[in-house]
Design a protein around this motif. Structure first.
Motif, mmCIF file in Angstrom:
data_model
loop_
_atom_site.group_PDB
_atom_site.id
_atom_site.type_symbol
_atom_site.label_atom_id
_atom_site.label_comp_id
_atom_site.label_asym_id
_atom_site.label_seq_id
_atom_site.Cartn_x
_atom_site.Cartn_y
_atom_site.Cartn_z
ATOM 1 N N SER A 1 21.334 98.332 29.034
ATOM 2 C CA SER A 1 21.483 98.963 27.721
ATOM 3 C C SER A 1 22.934 99.307 27.403
ATOM 4 O O SER A 1 23.208 99.956 26.403
ATOM 5 C CB SER A 1 20.645 100.243 27.671
ATOM 6 O OG SER A 1 21.077 101.161 28.680
ATOM 7 N N SER A 2 23.863 98.847 28.234
ATOM 8 C CA SER A 2 25.272 99.182 28.022
ATOM 9 C C SER A 2 25.856 98.389 26.865
ATOM 10 O O SER A 2 25.295 97.386 26.385
ATOM 11 C CB SER A 2 26.070 98.918 29.298
ATOM 12 O OG SER A 2 26.085 97.531 29.583
ATOM 13 N N TYR A 3 27.009 98.816 26.423
ATOM 14 C CA TYR A 3 27.705 98.200 25.282
ATOM 15 C C TYR A 3 28.020 96.727 25.544
ATOM 16 O O TYR A 3 27.908 95.890 24.655
ATOM 17 C CB TYR A 3 28.989 98.995 25.036
ATOM 18 C CG TYR A 3 29.876 98.446 23.942
ATOM 19 C CD1 TYR A 3 29.646 98.756 22.613
ATOM 20 C CD2 TYR A 3 30.937 97.623 24.264
ATOM 21 C CE1 TYR A 3 30.465 98.251 21.616
ATOM 22 C CE2 TYR A 3 31.759 97.113 23.284
ATOM 23 C CZ TYR A 3 31.524 97.425 21.944
ATOM 24 O OH TYR A 3 32.336 96.919 20.967
ATOM 25 N N VAL A 4 28.379 96.392 26.776
ATOM 26 C CA VAL A 4 28.787 95.019 27.102
ATOM 27 C C VAL A 4 27.645 94.043 26.882
ATOM 28 O O VAL A 4 27.822 92.959 26.322
ATOM 29 C CB VAL A 4 29.279 94.957 28.564
ATOM 30 C CG1 VAL A 4 29.578 93.526 28.967
ATOM 31 C CG2 VAL A 4 30.509 95.832 28.733
ATOM 32 N N PHE A 5 26.458 94.403 27.342
ATOM 33 C CA PHE A 5 25.324 93.493 27.223
ATOM 34 C C PHE A 5 24.773 93.443 25.802
ATOM 35 O O PHE A 5 24.185 92.449 25.393
ATOM 36 C CB PHE A 5 24.215 93.913 28.199
ATOM 37 C CG PHE A 5 24.480 93.485 29.611
ATOM 38 C CD1 PHE A 5 24.082 92.234 30.076
ATOM 39 C CD2 PHE A 5 25.153 94.325 30.492
ATOM 40 C CE1 PHE A 5 24.338 91.843 31.368
ATOM 41 C CE2 PHE A 5 25.409 93.935 31.788
ATOM 42 C CZ PHE A 5 25.008 92.681 32.228
ATOM 43 N N LYS A 6 24.951 94.507 25.031
ATOM 44 C CA LYS A 6 24.465 94.497 23.651
ATOM 45 C C LYS A 6 25.389 93.675 22.740
ATOM 46 O O LYS A 6 24.939 92.937 21.860
ATOM 47 C CB LYS A 6 24.367 95.939 23.120
ATOM 48 C CG LYS A 6 23.110 96.654 23.577
ATOM 49 C CD LYS A 6 22.978 97.990 22.851
ATOM 50 C CE LYS A 6 21.658 98.661 23.188
ATOM 51 N NZ LYS A 6 21.484 99.945 22.472
ATOM 52 N N TYR B 1 18.425 88.727 18.112
ATOM 53 C CA TYR B 1 18.513 90.131 17.722
ATOM 54 C C TYR B 1 17.427 90.425 16.693
ATOM 55 O O TYR B 1 17.044 89.555 15.897
ATOM 56 C CB TYR B 1 19.874 90.441 17.090
ATOM 57 C CG TYR B 1 21.037 90.290 18.040
ATOM 58 C CD1 TYR B 1 21.454 91.365 18.822
ATOM 59 C CD2 TYR B 1 21.726 89.075 18.146
ATOM 60 C CE1 TYR B 1 22.530 91.228 19.692
ATOM 61 C CE2 TYR B 1 22.784 88.934 19.018
ATOM 62 C CZ TYR B 1 23.193 90.021 19.791
ATOM 63 O OH TYR B 1 24.241 89.896 20.647
ATOM 64 N N SER B 2 16.936 91.690 16.724
ATOM 65 C CA SER B 2 15.971 92.141 15.710
ATOM 66 C C SER B 2 16.732 92.605 14.474
ATOM 67 O O SER B 2 17.971 92.574 14.428
ATOM 68 C CB SER B 2 15.137 93.282 16.272
ATOM 69 O OG SER B 2 15.957 94.408 16.522
ATOM 70 N N GLU C 1 18.928 94.900 17.814
ATOM 71 C CA GLU C 1 18.614 95.084 19.224
ATOM 72 C C GLU C 1 18.273 93.721 19.837
ATOM 73 O O GLU C 1 17.661 92.872 19.188
ATOM 74 C CB GLU C 1 17.428 96.048 19.408
ATOM 75 C CG GLU C 1 17.737 97.468 18.979
ATOM 76 C CD GLU C 1 16.554 98.386 19.246
ATOM 77 O OE1 GLU C 1 15.465 97.864 19.611
ATOM 78 O OE2 GLU C 1 16.692 99.620 19.082
ATOM 79 N N ILE C 2 18.633 93.546 21.088
ATOM 80 C CA ILE C 2 18.372 92.279 21.777
ATOM 81 C C ILE C 2 16.860 92.158 22.053
ATOM 82 O O ILE C 2 16.230 93.089 22.560
ATOM 83 C CB ILE C 2 19.153 92.195 23.088
ATOM 84 C CG1 ILE C 2 20.650 92.192 22.798
ATOM 85 C CG2 ILE C 2 18.781 90.946 23.882
ATOM 86 C CD1 ILE C 2 21.520 92.208 24.046
#
Length: 449
Positions: free
Chosen positions: A299-304, A408-409, A413-414
């Motif tokens: 849920s971190s910024y990098v993966f989002k 993404y929705s 969100e992924i």
């Protein structure tokens, strides 16, 4: 003419005969105090028996004193049984002692205190001499009567508490004149068996006389000299022997000796259960912490927003290149100014030779500057290429170029599962070279439902 004079020998014999036929002197009981005591090398004991007003010489021959359980001393109050007769060679009457015992306390009690005092002075009872016991003994020697209640109590207790222990019974006499030698031999025998871990020496309860073998000096010293640790279990809790004092551990009863010698299997099983539960809890907590860490990373910024990380890195790279260029320009400018300054100096000197020399120097400096600048530019270029390569390796779009995408929705969100998508949901698909806007018209799960 008749000789009316007697010889000294004749008179002494006559007086001795008078003493010997006097029934009152043939068996007397006497109370007094010992003084001038001497124990002859041949075993006989010589002393003086006195009270406040008189004294009498006395002797106790070896055959009478060899069974004494205590050692007579000067100042000791005693009770005596014996007879009075005359020692002819010195012409003096004396007391011939047949029985001797302390006045006021028992002979065994006095002998107990004397031996205890003697051994205490030698330091035999010091805790420093106590040996440690193994936590989990495998082989145990029990020195006791094979027919007494003590051995049954010990075996029953060990079978209940620690049935894996091997018990070696070494039969010994536990009372009587032959008992001390039997116990000493048993201790020596046990110490000759390499596999043994400890020794239990003891017997059931009894009177002081019945337990006296365990107050024998030879038995006490054998326990002290034993290389194996010894548990003494003599009599009941109120019975205390010198063997108890010198042993590495004293048990109040034979049953207690078995409990001290071996651990309880129930306690060990409970301990193992607790240790197993402790390990399981630790593993469970570690897995939970790892799962939380993984969820946090997902849920971190990098993966989002992976493209934003790349943009940030590219921006930092641009800034580094700008700084490098500016630094290079400053360096070149400084060198140029320096060359200009040198040139002006050469011109002011107006000396051909010096000018030629300085010119050569300037050319050399220019070449060195060129090489240094070129080397610095090459190094910075290599560093730039290396950083760019690392950024490309971290660039999610590089992975997408192999056919992968990120969905993404509408809330940005992924999407990781079809369970997050409903019919007609607006979706955004990011590819390596752009975005695709689409709507969910059909949902196919892994089970094709």
């Amino acid at each position: 003419m008749e000789d009316k004079y007697l010889s000294v020998s004749a008179l002494t014999k006559y007086i001795k005969k008078k003493f010997d036929v006097d029934r009152h002197l043939n068996h007397i009981w006497l109370r007094g105090e010992i003084s001038n005591f001497k124990h002859h090398t041949r075993g006989h004991m010589y002393m003086t028996i006195k009270d406040d007003h008189a004294s009498i010489r006395a002797v106790m021959f070896h055959r009478q004193n060899q069974d004494l359980s205590f050692r007579p001393e000067d100042g000791m109050k005693v009770l005596i049984s014996g007879y009075v007769s005359v020692f002819e060679s010195q012409g003096q009457y004396q007391l011939y002692i047949q029985e001797l015992q302390p006045d006021g306390i028992g002979a065994l009690h006095l002998a107990f205190e004397q031996l205890k005092k003697k051994l205490s002075k030698e330091g035999i009872f010091d805790p420093i001499h106590k040996k440690t016991f193994p936590k989990y003994p495998e082989h145990i020697a029990v020195l006791t009567s094979p027919t007494g209640a003590a051995i049954r109590d010990i075996l029953t207790t060990m079978e209940r508490r620690y049935p894996i222990a091997n018990v070696l019974i070494i039969p010994v006499l536990v009372q009587g004149k032959q008992a001390p030698a039997s116990i000493v031999n048993g201790i020596k025998k046990a110490n000759q068996i390499d596999s043994l871990d400890l020794i239990i020496v003891g017997r059931g309860g009894g009177s002081l006389e019945e337990l006296w073998s365990f107050n024998d000096e030879e038995v006490v010293r054998a326990i002290f000299q034993s290389e194996l640790p010894v548990i003494s279990a003599v009599g009941h809790e109120t019975d205390v022997t010198i063997s108890d004092m010198v042993a590495d551990l004293r048990a109040p009863t034979p049953t207690a000796a078995a409990e001290l010698a071996v651990p309880s299997q129930l306690e060990l099983l409970d301990k193992l259960k607790k240790m197993n539960q402790f390990i399981e809890n630790n593993i469970r907590n570690k897995i939970e912490r790892s799962r939380e860490k993984l969820d946090s990373m997902e849920s971190s910024y990098v993966f989002k927003y992976p493209e934003r990380l790349v943009e940030e890195k590219e921006q930092r790279l641009d800034r580094a290149v700008d700084q490098l260029t500016k630094q290079l320009h400053r360096t070149v400018q400084v060198k140029r100014d320096y060359f200009k300054y040198l040139d002006q100096r050469y011109q002011r000197l107006n000396l051909d030779k010096q000018l030629e020399k300085q010119n050569d120097h300037v050319q050399d400096l220019l070449k060195r500057l060129y090489r240094a600048s070129k080397q610095q530019v090459d190094q910075k270029g290599n560093l730039f290429s290396k950083n760019l390569t690392q950024l490309n390796l971290l660039n999610p779009t590089r992975i997408m170029s192999r056919g992968y995408s990120i969905t993404y929705s509408e809330e940005n969100e992924i999407i990781r599962s079809v369970n997050q998508v409903e019919m007609d949901d607006q979706l955004t698909i990011q590819l390596s070279d752009g975005l695709v806007e689409c709507r969910a018209q059909e949902i196919r799960r892994g089970d094709n439902k």
